[in-house]
Design a protein around this motif. Sequence first.
Motif, PDB file in Angstrom:
ATOM      1  N   TYR A 147       0.850  -1.199   0.000  1.00  0.00           N
ATOM      2  CA  TYR A 147       0.000   0.000   0.000  1.00  0.00           C
ATOM      3  C   TYR A 147       0.886   1.249   0.000  1.00  0.00           C
ATOM      4  O   TYR A 147       0.645   2.209  -0.740  1.00  0.00           O
ATOM      5  CB  TYR A 147      -0.876   0.050   1.253  1.00  0.00           C
ATOM      6  N   ILE A 148       1.887   1.232   0.862  1.00  0.00           N
ATOM      7  CA  ILE A 148       2.764   2.394   1.007  1.00  0.00           C
ATOM      8  C   ILE A 148       3.555   2.620  -0.275  1.00  0.00           C
ATOM      9  O   ILE A 148       3.654   3.743  -0.773  1.00  0.00           O
ATOM     10  CB  ILE A 148       3.692   2.206   2.230  1.00  0.00           C
ATOM     11  N   SER A 149       4.105   1.538  -0.848  1.00  0.00           N
ATOM     12  CA  SER A 149       4.869   1.664  -2.093  1.00  0.00           C
ATOM     13  C   SER A 149       3.997   2.180  -3.228  1.00  0.00           C
ATOM     14  O   SER A 149       4.437   3.003  -4.047  1.00  0.00           O
ATOM     15  CB  SER A 149       5.476   0.306  -2.477  1.00  0.00           C
ATOM     16  N   ALA A 150       2.745   1.718  -3.287  1.00  0.00           N
ATOM     17  CA  ALA A 150       1.814   2.178  -4.335  1.00  0.00           C
ATOM     18  C   ALA A 150       1.623   3.684  -4.260  1.00  0.00           C
ATOM     19  O   ALA A 150       1.661   4.392  -5.284  1.00  0.00           O
ATOM     20  CB  ALA A 150       0.477   1.461  -4.193  1.00  0.00           C
ATOM     21  N   LEU A 151       1.440   4.200  -3.044  1.00  0.00           N
ATOM     22  CA  LEU A 151       1.248   5.643  -2.854  1.00  0.00           C
ATOM     23  C   LEU A 151       2.522   6.422  -3.172  1.00  0.00           C
ATOM     24  O   LEU A 151       2.476   7.475  -3.816  1.00  0.00           O
ATOM     25  CB  LEU A 151       0.818   5.924  -1.408  1.00  0.00           C
ATOM     26  N   LEU A 152       3.659   5.890  -2.715  1.00  0.00           N
ATOM     27  CA  LEU A 152       4.929   6.602  -2.939  1.00  0.00           C
ATOM     28  C   LEU A 152       5.219   6.773  -4.426  1.00  0.00           C
ATOM     29  O   LEU A 152       5.653   7.847  -4.859  1.00  0.00           O
ATOM     30  CB  LEU A 152       6.078   5.832  -2.272  1.00  0.00           C
ATOM     31  N   MET A 153       4.987   5.721  -5.210  1.00  0.00           N
ATOM     32  CA  MET A 153       5.358   5.786  -6.628  1.00  0.00           C
ATOM     33  C   MET A 153       4.554   6.828  -7.399  1.00  0.00           C
ATOM     34  O   MET A 153       5.078   7.458  -8.324  1.00  0.00           O
ATOM     35  CB  MET A 153       5.244   4.405  -7.269  1.00  0.00           C
ATOM     36  N   VAL A 154       3.275   7.028  -7.023  1.00  0.00           N
ATOM     37  CA  VAL A 154       2.494   8.062  -7.722  1.00  0.00           C
ATOM     38  C   VAL A 154       2.638   9.424  -7.041  1.00  0.00           C
ATOM     39  O   VAL A 154       2.182  10.439  -7.576  1.00  0.00           O
ATOM     40  CB  VAL A 154       0.997   7.675  -7.841  1.00  0.00           C
ATOM     41  N   LYS A 163       3.215  13.803   1.630  1.00  0.00           N
ATOM     42  CA  LYS A 163       3.913  13.689   2.911  1.00  0.00           C
ATOM     43  C   LYS A 163       3.203  12.598   3.701  1.00  0.00           C
ATOM     44  O   LYS A 163       2.066  12.754   4.115  1.00  0.00           O
ATOM     45  CB  LYS A 163       3.890  15.012   3.675  1.00  0.00           C
ATOM     46  N   LEU A 164       3.896  11.478   3.873  1.00  0.00           N
ATOM     47  CA  LEU A 164       3.308  10.291   4.481  1.00  0.00           C
ATOM     48  C   LEU A 164       3.851  10.119   5.899  1.00  0.00           C
ATOM     49  O   LEU A 164       5.051   9.985   6.106  1.00  0.00           O
ATOM     50  CB  LEU A 164       3.679   9.076   3.625  1.00  0.00           C
ATOM     51  N   GLU A 193      12.660  10.442   7.152  1.00  0.00           N
ATOM     52  CA  GLU A 193      13.225  10.714   8.479  1.00  0.00           C
ATOM     53  C   GLU A 193      12.239  10.241   9.537  1.00  0.00           C
ATOM     54  O   GLU A 193      11.091  10.696   9.564  1.00  0.00           O
ATOM     55  CB  GLU A 193      13.523  12.210   8.663  1.00  0.00           C
ATOM     56  N   GLY A 194      12.710   9.341  10.400  1.00  0.00           N
ATOM     57  CA  GLY A 194      11.826   8.792  11.429  1.00  0.00           C
ATOM     58  C   GLY A 194      10.654   8.080  10.792  1.00  0.00           C
ATOM     59  O   GLY A 194      10.834   7.160   9.996  1.00  0.00           O
ATOM     60  N   ASN A 195       9.454   8.523  11.104  1.00  0.00           N
ATOM     61  CA  ASN A 195       8.247   7.891  10.556  1.00  0.00           C
ATOM     62  C   ASN A 195       7.598   8.721   9.453  1.00  0.00           C
ATOM     63  O   ASN A 195       6.455   8.485   9.078  1.00  0.00           O
ATOM     64  CB  ASN A 195       7.225   7.646  11.681  1.00  0.00           C
ATOM     65  N   VAL A 196       8.336   9.698   8.931  1.00  0.00           N
ATOM     66  CA  VAL A 196       7.773  10.580   7.900  1.00  0.00           C
ATOM     67  C   VAL A 196       8.553  10.431   6.591  1.00  0.00           C
ATOM     68  O   VAL A 196       9.782  10.521   6.568  1.00  0.00           O
ATOM     69  CB  VAL A 196       7.803  12.057   8.351  1.00  0.00           C
ATOM     70  N   ILE A 197       7.807  10.189   5.506  1.00  0.00           N
ATOM     71  CA  ILE A 197       8.402  10.135   4.163  1.00  0.00           C
ATOM     72  C   ILE A 197       7.827  11.280   3.340  1.00  0.00           C
ATOM     73  O   ILE A 197       6.600  11.402   3.215  1.00  0.00           O
ATOM     74  CB  ILE A 197       8.107   8.796   3.460  1.00  0.00           C
ATOM     75  N   GLU A 198       8.706  12.126   2.820  1.00  0.00           N
ATOM     76  CA  GLU A 198       8.276  13.264   1.994  1.00  0.00           C
ATOM     77  C   GLU A 198       8.643  13.015   0.537  1.00  0.00           C
ATOM     78  O   GLU A 198       9.799  12.750   0.214  1.00  0.00           O
ATOM     79  CB  GLU A 198       8.936  14.551   2.496  1.00  0.00           C
ATOM     80  N   VAL A 199       7.637  13.087  -0.328  1.00  0.00           N
ATOM     81  CA  VAL A 199       7.812  12.882  -1.767  1.00  0.00           C
ATOM     82  C   VAL A 199       7.576  14.215  -2.463  1.00  0.00           C
ATOM     83  O   VAL A 199       6.477  14.770  -2.395  1.00  0.00           O
ATOM     84  CB  VAL A 199       6.822  11.830  -2.304  1.00  0.00           C
ATOM     85  N   PRO A 200       8.600  14.764  -3.157  1.00  0.00           N
ATOM     86  CA  PRO A 200       8.416  16.073  -3.802  1.00  0.00           C
ATOM     87  C   PRO A 200       7.622  15.974  -5.096  1.00  0.00           C
ATOM     88  O   PRO A 200       7.502  14.885  -5.674  1.00  0.00           O
ATOM     89  CB  PRO A 200       9.863  16.477  -4.103  1.00  0.00           C
ATOM     90  N   VAL A 201       7.064  17.082  -5.527  1.00  0.00           N
ATOM     91  CA  VAL A 201       6.490  17.161  -6.874  1.00  0.00           C
ATOM     92  C   VAL A 201       7.658  17.100  -7.849  1.00  0.00           C
ATOM     93  O   VAL A 201       8.617  17.865  -7.740  1.00  0.00           O
ATOM     94  CB  VAL A 201       5.711  18.479  -7.069  1.00  0.00           C
ATOM     95  N   ALA A 202       7.636  16.174  -8.779  1.00  0.00           N
ATOM     96  CA  ALA A 202       8.776  16.005  -9.692  1.00  0.00           C
ATOM     97  C   ALA A 202       8.354  15.183 -10.896  1.00  0.00           C
ATOM     98  O   ALA A 202       7.319  14.510 -10.883  1.00  0.00           O
ATOM     99  CB  ALA A 202       9.934  15.304  -8.963  1.00  0.00           C
TER     100      ALA A 202
END
Length: 407
Positions: A147-154, A163-164, A193-202
Amino acid sequence: MSITINAPQRIKSIDVQLPTSKSISNRLLILNALSYSPYPIKNLSDSDDTEAMLSVFNSNSNHFDIGAAGTTMRFLTAYLAKIVGEWTLTGSERMKQRPIHVLVDALNQLGARIEYLENEGFPPLRIFGSSLTGGELELPGNISSQYISALLMVGPTMENGLKLRLTGNITSKPYIHLTLKLMEMYGVKCRWEGNVIEVPVANYKAVEAKVEADWSAASYWFEVVAFAQKGDSVCLKGLDRYSWQGDAAVAELFKKLGVQSKFSAKGLTLTNTGEVATSFKHDFTNEPDLAQTFAVACAFLNVPFNFTGLHTLKIKETDRISALVTELGKFGYVLETNNADNLVWKGERKEPATNIEVATYKDHRMAMAFAPAVLKTGNPIAIADHMVVTKSYPGFWQDLAAAGFIM
């Protein structure tokens, strides 16, 4: 259909060309599509899961049946949510019993519009694809990493990025790490960092990609060698020594069960050392797909075990905890479980059944984990629905035959 396996007197020292990783293949297919890449992916897996993903990308339809392919269901749900159009996504009867509400709810919060066509919280889905707004989202860390990987990739394609925030303990961290490393290969660097994953617009950039061999598939050969005679060996080809796959931990873990592994230019050579621990304890939170291999290996090596971190096993191809209790029970091993996240064998035995046929529950890993045990039983073993192995390792039975097993 079932297959009956007889053990060789001694395994042959062979070179095994392992299948390539379906986990990597399916991530790369999504990233290749998101980057509009003109490059075909080299060494793609020939597993059912990857074939299911390819069939969707090669289809002119808006209705997709992906069978029993779990990664394909999760990854495509997120991918199609951002592709303009109306899509339906369904699968096998077991797939319709595997919950997907955590992912659907998350995507709907991020601007998607996804509806259930039958039972609330489960496939099949109707997806109205459009641009996703993105933003901040909080999820429990112990959900399936798919689930997490699916969200991260898009994530990079969302208007506000993603920001997850993951709460509690995070399951299958190596699989999330694998996704982030592959995204970085395609030009998008995230921050964890810690429990937070930030994915930029790119924008993803197109790159040439190649898939390495599957460490999960390698685990069954570690098991074969663990059951073989001291000094017996096989060589596994195609594995990456510095792999991002979490199941590469199998090499270190099997040292406790008498298997030494050594890389050379030829590949990874596994050798039986005869040095087996008196007990085995491990938290499988990071590598849940190895649990079946180790349950069977420990039992037939007469090594009492205590496994924890198995909570995701109940929503796999089958309830793998229950399946292991039942099938190892046929051989006389009395296992205990809290039915949530652990599996324990204290060494207790009962009278085994006769003429045993191992049920596989439409689960490839049940078939492959139990097959090597014929080296220890003294009797042939029948494996039901043996072609279930095509989900991840279509050539498994041929490779076993090359090592001397008689089918």
